[in-house]
Design a protein around this motif. Structure first.
Motif, PDB file in Angstrom:
ATOM      1  N   ILE A   1       0.835  -1.200   0.000  1.00  0.00           N
ATOM      2  CA  ILE A   1       0.000   0.000   0.000  1.00  0.00           C
ATOM      3  C   ILE A   1       0.879   1.263   0.000  1.00  0.00           C
ATOM      4  N   ASP A   2       0.504   2.247  -0.853  1.00  0.00           N
ATOM      5  CA  ASP A   2       1.311   3.478  -0.880  1.00  0.00           C
ATOM      6  C   ASP A   2       0.795   4.453   0.184  1.00  0.00           C
ATOM      7  N   ALA A   3       1.617   5.436   0.509  1.00  0.00           N
ATOM      8  CA  ALA A   3       1.322   6.332   1.634  1.00  0.00           C
ATOM      9  C   ALA A   3       0.037   7.121   1.407  1.00  0.00           C
ATOM     10  N   ALA A   4      -0.215   7.531   0.155  1.00  0.00           N
ATOM     11  CA  ALA A   4      -1.401   8.351  -0.107  1.00  0.00           C
ATOM     12  C   ALA A   4      -2.673   7.519   0.104  1.00  0.00           C
ATOM     13  N   THR A   5      -2.679   6.291  -0.414  1.00  0.00           N
ATOM     14  CA  THR A   5      -3.867   5.435  -0.235  1.00  0.00           C
ATOM     15  C   THR A   5      -4.068   5.145   1.246  1.00  0.00           C
ATOM     16  N   ARG A   6      -2.981   4.894   1.933  1.00  0.00           N
ATOM     17  CA  ARG A   6      -3.059   4.583   3.358  1.00  0.00           C
ATOM     18  C   ARG A   6      -3.731   5.747   4.102  1.00  0.00           C
ATOM     19  N   ALA A   7      -3.309   6.957   3.793  1.00  0.00           N
ATOM     20  CA  ALA A   7      -3.872   8.139   4.469  1.00  0.00           C
ATOM     21  C   ALA A   7      -5.360   8.298   4.128  1.00  0.00           C
ATOM     22  N   ARG A   8      -5.711   8.057   2.861  1.00  0.00           N
ATOM     23  CA  ARG A   8      -7.124   8.184   2.447  1.00  0.00           C
ATOM     24  C   ARG A   8      -7.990   7.150   3.157  1.00  0.00           C
ATOM     25  N   VAL A   9      -7.474   5.913   3.226  1.00  0.00           N
ATOM     26  CA  VAL A   9      -8.239   4.838   3.878  1.00  0.00           C
ATOM     27  C   VAL A   9      -8.417   5.174   5.359  1.00  0.00           C
ATOM     28  N   LEU A  10      -7.351   5.578   6.008  1.00  0.00           N
ATOM     29  CA  LEU A  10      -7.433   5.891   7.444  1.00  0.00           C
ATOM     30  C   LEU A  10      -8.472   6.971   7.710  1.00  0.00           C
ATOM     31  N   ALA A  11      -8.446   8.007   6.874  1.00  0.00           N
ATOM     32  CA  ALA A  11      -9.388   9.116   7.075  1.00  0.00           C
ATOM     33  C   ALA A  11     -10.828   8.641   6.877  1.00  0.00           C
ATOM     34  N   ALA A  12     -11.070   7.853   5.809  1.00  0.00           N
ATOM     35  CA  ALA A  12     -12.436   7.388   5.522  1.00  0.00           C
ATOM     36  C   ALA A  12     -12.921   6.444   6.622  1.00  0.00           C
ATOM     37  N   VAL A  13     -12.036   5.589   7.090  1.00  0.00           N
ATOM     38  CA  VAL A  13     -12.449   4.605   8.098  1.00  0.00           C
ATOM     39  C   VAL A  13     -12.710   5.317   9.435  1.00  0.00           C
ATOM     40  N   GLU A  14     -11.846   6.243   9.763  1.00  0.00           N
ATOM     41  CA  GLU A  14     -12.042   6.965  11.020  1.00  0.00           C
ATOM     42  C   GLU A  14     -13.399   7.691  11.002  1.00  0.00           C
ATOM     43  N   GLN A  15     -13.708   8.281   9.859  1.00  0.00           N
ATOM     44  CA  GLN A  15     -14.993   8.977   9.699  1.00  0.00           C
ATOM     45  C   GLN A  15     -16.160   8.003   9.872  1.00  0.00           C
ATOM     46  N   ALA A  16     -16.000   6.791   9.342  1.00  0.00           N
ATOM     47  CA  ALA A  16     -17.080   5.802   9.411  1.00  0.00           C
ATOM     48  C   ALA A  16     -17.368   5.362  10.856  1.00  0.00           C
ATOM     49  N   PHE A  17     -16.390   5.519  11.728  1.00  0.00           N
ATOM     50  CA  PHE A  17     -16.611   5.131  13.129  1.00  0.00           C
ATOM     51  C   PHE A  17     -17.311   6.242  13.925  1.00  0.00           C
ATOM     52  N   ALA A  18     -17.575   7.400  13.280  1.00  0.00           N
ATOM     53  CA  ALA A  18     -18.157   8.548  13.997  1.00  0.00           C
ATOM     54  C   ALA A  18     -19.415   8.174  14.809  1.00  0.00           C
ATOM     55  N   PRO A  19     -20.319   7.323  14.265  1.00  0.00           N
ATOM     56  CA  PRO A  19     -21.519   7.009  15.052  1.00  0.00           C
ATOM     57  C   PRO A  19     -21.218   6.311  16.386  1.00  0.00           C
ATOM     58  N   PHE A  20     -20.012   5.763  16.521  1.00  0.00           N
ATOM     59  CA  PHE A  20     -19.679   5.042  17.754  1.00  0.00           C
ATOM     60  C   PHE A  20     -18.944   5.928  18.768  1.00  0.00           C
ATOM     61  N   VAL A  21     -18.598   7.155  18.348  1.00  0.00           N
ATOM     62  CA  VAL A  21     -17.824   8.031  19.232  1.00  0.00           C
ATOM     63  C   VAL A  21     -18.771   8.786  20.163  1.00  0.00           C
ATOM     64  N   GLU A  22     -18.470   8.668  21.459  1.00  0.00           N
ATOM     65  CA  GLU A  22     -19.242   9.416  22.472  1.00  0.00           C
ATOM     66  C   GLU A  22     -18.237  10.096  23.380  1.00  0.00           C
ATOM     67  N   GLY A  23     -18.037  11.385  23.161  1.00  0.00           N
ATOM     68  CA  GLY A  23     -17.057  12.115  23.970  1.00  0.00           C
ATOM     69  C   GLY A  23     -15.667  11.523  23.783  1.00  0.00           C
ATOM     70  N   ASP A  24     -15.055  11.134  24.888  1.00  0.00           N
ATOM     71  CA  ASP A  24     -13.685  10.605  24.836  1.00  0.00           C
ATOM     72  C   ASP A  24     -13.649   9.101  24.589  1.00  0.00           C
ATOM     73  N   SER A  25     -14.809   8.498  24.336  1.00  0.00           N
ATOM     74  CA  SER A  25     -14.850   7.035  24.188  1.00  0.00           C
ATOM     75  C   SER A  25     -15.423   6.627  22.838  1.00  0.00           C
ATOM     76  N   VAL A  26     -15.068   5.421  22.429  1.00  0.00           N
ATOM     77  CA  VAL A  26     -15.716   4.767  21.291  1.00  0.00           C
ATOM     78  C   VAL A  26     -16.464   3.586  21.883  1.00  0.00           C
ATOM     79  N   ARG A  27     -17.777   3.567  21.704  1.00  0.00           N
ATOM     80  CA  ARG A  27     -18.595   2.549  22.379  1.00  0.00           C
ATOM     81  C   ARG A  27     -19.366   1.716  21.363  1.00  0.00           C
ATOM     82  N   PHE A  28     -19.496   0.448  21.658  1.00  0.00           N
ATOM     83  CA  PHE A  28     -20.325  -0.429  20.827  1.00  0.00           C
ATOM     84  C   PHE A  28     -20.845  -1.572  21.684  1.00  0.00           C
TER      85      PHE A  28
END
Ligand SMILES: C[S@@+](CC[C@H](N)C(=O)[O-])C[C@H]1O[C@@H](n2cnc3c(N)ncnc32)[C@H](O)[C@@H]1O
Length: 277
Positions: free
Chosen positions: A238-265
């Motif tokens: 994996i190249d650095a640019a794709t890695r950064a794009r994937v990380l950003a998209a995946v982190e965004q996708a976890f937004a519904p699980f973020v509650e304050g300082d925690s990630v809950r599921f």
């Protein structure tokens, strides 16, 4: 995936990730270690076997609960995970044996165990009936099995969030619900058939929904290390640019699980109990 593939996976990227993320994962899955340890009669003169023990959290919790009269042995196919588990036992001053072995094929001493436990360590056998038959032979008459496994991927959206978000950017291995893997014990009829065919009796499968969390600050580490996306992100391809794009998209996708300082599921799991009766 063949047994060699599981051996390679857990002695490769997956095992390294679990060692690196040990404290994160132990925090995330602490409720399950508590569940298995609290079900252990305190001070019992028992031999307990922890299957797929990984870096040892459950074995250590059980050993502490047993005290000097009983004994816990952890078994895992991944050498690096067992090495970490041994170190943790030394640090905690607990006497626990940790064995590097494939639990499906290992020659356990017959009728030597009172209780078999597992936190998410029994779904990776390529021949589960062979594995559970061996484990039953290792268990004395009247001994028990107490294992925690995942219900379906559909009921555990958190666990597949990363791969769904990354799918447009990465080629990831398809999840086959019947192949060895995280969700291989999702179908309760399949689990009952495996245990019955292996000679276990008094089967009880209880659906449990367990609140879990990690600190928000650990989310990026979690994404970068664990599961199919973590493995893909650490691959040399994996190249650095794709890695950064994937990380950003995946982190965004976890937004519904973020509650304050925690990630809950909520973890949707089976509590599997059986008797070697
Ligand atoms: C999801 S991890 C769980 C680890 C640990 N029980 C925990 O909760 O931290 C699954 C574990 O099963 C182990 N495993 C997979 N196949 C195995 C086998 N055939 N025999 C023994 N361990 C195995 C892996 O190496 C890994 O440590």
């Amino acid at each position: 995936m063949t047994d060699n593939a599981q051996h390679a996976l857990w002695n490769g990227l997956a095992g390294q990730a679990w060692v690196q993320a040990q404290s994160l994962l132990d925090g995330m899955f602490a409720p399950f270690a508590r569940l298995l340890a609290q079900a252990q009669p305190a001070g019992a003169v028992q031999q307990v076997l922890d299957i797929g023990c990984g870096t040892g959290a459950v074995s250590l919790a059980i050993a502490a609960r047993l005290g000097s009269g009983g004994h816990c042995t952890g078994v895992d196919i991944a050498a690096a995970m067992i090495e970490r588990a041994r170190q943790r036992a030394r640090d905690a001053g607990l006497e626990v044996d940790f064995v590097v072995a494939d639990a499906q094929r290992h020659a356990f001493a017959p009728a030597s165990v009172d209780r078999i436990v597992s936190r998410f360590g029994v779904m990776f056998f390529d021949d589960p009936v062979q594995a559970f038959t061996r484990l039953r032979h290792a268990t004395r008459h009247g001994g028990s099995l107490h294992a925690l496994t995942w219900r379906s991927a559909a009921e555990n959206a958190f666990m597949t969030t990363a791969e769904r978000a990354a799918a447009p950017m990465l080629t990831l291995p398809a999840r086959d619900p019947d192949a060895p893997g995280q969700f291989a014990f999702a179908d309760p009829d399949r689990v009952r058939a495996i245990l019955t065919d292996s000679g276990w009796t008094e089967l009880q499968l209880t659906a449990i929904d367990v609140p879990c969390q990690i600190p928000r600050r650990d989310l990026r580490t979690y994404i970068s290390l664990l599961g199919p996306v973590g493995s893909a992100l650490r691959s040399a391809d994996i190249d650095a640019a794709t890695r950064a794009r994937v990380l950003a998209a995946v982190e965004q996708a976890f937004a519904p699980f973020v509650e304050g300082d925690s990630v809950r599921f909520t973890a949707a799991c089976w509590e599997v109990r059986a008797s070697a009766g």
